[in-house]
Design a protein around this motif. Structure first.
Motif, short mmCIF file in Angstrom:
data_model
loop_
_atom_site.label_atom_id
_atom_site.label_comp_id
_atom_site.label_asym_id
_atom_site.label_seq_id
_atom_site.Cartn_x
_atom_site.Cartn_y
_atom_site.Cartn_z
N ILE A 31 35.48 34.93 -16.23
CA ILE A 31 35.70 33.88 -17.23
C ILE A 31 35.93 32.53 -16.57
O ILE A 31 35.47 31.50 -17.07
CB ILE A 31 36.90 34.26 -18.13
N LEU A 32 36.62 32.53 -15.42
CA LEU A 32 36.93 31.27 -14.74
C LEU A 32 35.89 30.88 -13.70
O LEU A 32 36.00 29.82 -13.08
CB LEU A 32 38.31 31.37 -14.07
N GLY A 33 34.90 31.73 -13.48
CA GLY A 33 33.89 31.43 -12.47
C GLY A 33 34.44 31.48 -11.06
O GLY A 33 33.94 30.81 -10.16
N LEU A 34 35.48 32.31 -10.85
CA LEU A 34 36.09 32.43 -9.53
C LEU A 34 35.44 33.56 -8.73
O LEU A 34 35.04 34.57 -9.30
CB LEU A 34 37.59 32.71 -9.66
N LYS A 35 35.37 33.36 -7.43
CA LYS A 35 34.89 34.41 -6.54
C LYS A 35 35.88 34.56 -5.38
O LYS A 35 35.58 34.22 -4.23
CB LYS A 35 33.49 34.08 -6.01
N PRO A 36 37.07 35.08 -5.71
CA PRO A 36 38.11 35.18 -4.68
C PRO A 36 37.73 36.22 -3.62
O PRO A 36 37.10 37.23 -3.91
CB PRO A 36 39.34 35.62 -5.46
N GLU A 37 38.15 35.94 -2.40
CA GLU A 37 37.85 36.86 -1.30
C GLU A 37 38.65 38.15 -1.44
O GLU A 37 38.18 39.22 -1.07
CB GLU A 37 38.17 36.18 0.04
N PHE A 38 39.87 38.03 -2.01
CA PHE A 38 40.74 39.18 -2.13
C PHE A 38 41.23 39.30 -3.58
O PHE A 38 41.28 38.31 -4.32
CB PHE A 38 41.93 39.07 -1.19
N ASN A 39 41.60 40.52 -3.99
CA ASN A 39 42.12 40.74 -5.34
C ASN A 39 43.19 41.84 -5.29
O ASN A 39 43.63 42.25 -4.21
CB ASN A 39 40.98 41.10 -6.30
N LEU A 40 43.60 42.28 -6.47
CA LEU A 40 44.68 43.27 -6.54
C LEU A 40 44.36 44.57 -5.82
O LEU A 40 45.25 45.29 -5.38
CB LEU A 40 45.03 43.56 -8.00
N GLN A 41 43.07 44.86 -5.72
CA GLN A 41 42.67 46.10 -5.04
C GLN A 41 43.15 46.08 -3.58
O GLN A 41 43.54 47.11 -3.03
CB GLN A 41 41.15 46.26 -5.10
N HIS A 42 43.14 44.91 -2.96
CA HIS A 42 43.59 44.80 -1.58
C HIS A 42 45.11 44.96 -1.48
O HIS A 42 45.62 45.42 -0.46
CB HIS A 42 43.17 43.44 -1.00
N VAL A 43 45.81 44.58 -2.55
CA VAL A 43 47.26 44.76 -2.57
C VAL A 43 47.60 46.24 -2.70
O VAL A 43 48.46 46.77 -2.01
CB VAL A 43 47.90 43.97 -3.73
N VAL A 44 46.89 46.91 -3.60
CA VAL A 44 47.11 48.35 -3.80
C VAL A 44 46.83 49.12 -2.51
O VAL A 44 47.53 50.07 -2.18
CB VAL A 44 46.23 48.87 -4.95
#
Length: 246
Positions: free
Chosen positions: A35-48
């Motif tokens: 929705i925001l057009g973001l392409k973050p390198e990391f997300n919650l999956q990396h935290v888990v």
């Protein structure tokens, strides 16, 4: 419209000088990055996976907000046991020194992980529309929230209304059901009018608080943000956690 409301309410709070983290807590259909057009390198999956901390995966979003994106499928968290889930949720407390508000955009339905985020919040905002099925879903979510915390603070936003009369009618229907069967009182936070600017914003991947800040929907969300901030003194927390649910 719950995710759109979560995004734009976060931006409205940030524009008012608050430090806001928008947390994509829809673990089955995490889509705030899209929705925001973001392409973050990391997300919650990396935290888990314990590869990154929650602070490290926060991405800069529009309007000065920070965003914890969920990734396309956080299957490992969906299947996590209570202990692992508790460890994950405890990381959220580490954001207290740099955050005024954490806004959870929770998933639909009554999945156990959804209720875990609702429990984490000091305040729950139920988002309903004039659609009868939406009102039913909102009641079911309120029931779960009160079951987990009988003293839960639950406020209601009626979204996509044609006029205030329609919004009041939806709220009265929901409140009447909650009062009759749960013996609880909801609080009306406000309304968001149906507005073509919302659909345009979604297509352009630009929140209407940014691209259509003079639209009726944007004005409505600014009004909601002011009411949320007015309530700050009643929330005994360094950084209030607010869960948007439906």
């Amino acid at each position: 419209g719950k995710t759109s409301l979560a995004v734009n309410l976060s931006i409205a709070l940030a524009k008012a000088g608050r430090r806001v983290v928008l947390f994509d807590a829809d673990l089955q259909l995490a889509n705030i990055d899209v929705i925001l057009g973001l392409k973050p390198e990391f997300n919650l999956q990396h935290v888990v996976a314990e590869e990154k901390t929650l602070e490290e995966i926060l991405a800069d979003g529009p309007g000065g907000i920070r965003v914890a994106t969920g990734g396309s499928a956080v299957s490992s968290l969906m299947s996590a046991g209570p202990k692992r889930m508790a460890t994950f949720l405890s990381q959220i407390d580490s954001l207290a020194e740099t955050t005024d508000y954490i806004i959870y955009d929770t998933g639909a339905g009554l999945d156990g992980r959804v209720s875990a985020f609702i429990k984490q919040a000091q305040e729950v905002i139920l988002v309903a529309t004039p659609d009868p099925t939406s009102v039913t879903d909102a009641y079911a979510t309120a029931k779960i929230a009160y079951r987990r915390d009988p003293s839960a603070q639950i406020r209601v936003v009626v979204n996509q209304i044609n006029n205030d009369i329609e919004g009041q009618a939806v709220y009265r229907t929901l409140q009447s059901t909650v009062s009759q069967f749960l013996k609880k009182e909801l609080t009306l936070l406000g309304f968001v009018n149906k507005d073509d600017a919302v659909a345009t914003a979604v297509r352009k991947r630009t929140p209407f608080m940014i691209g259509s800040k003079d639209s009726q929907a944007a004005k409505d969300v600014v009004s909601l943000a002011k009411k949320v901030m007015k309530h700050e003194l009643h929330i005994a927390s360094a950084e209030p956690h607010i869960a948007l649910a439906a």
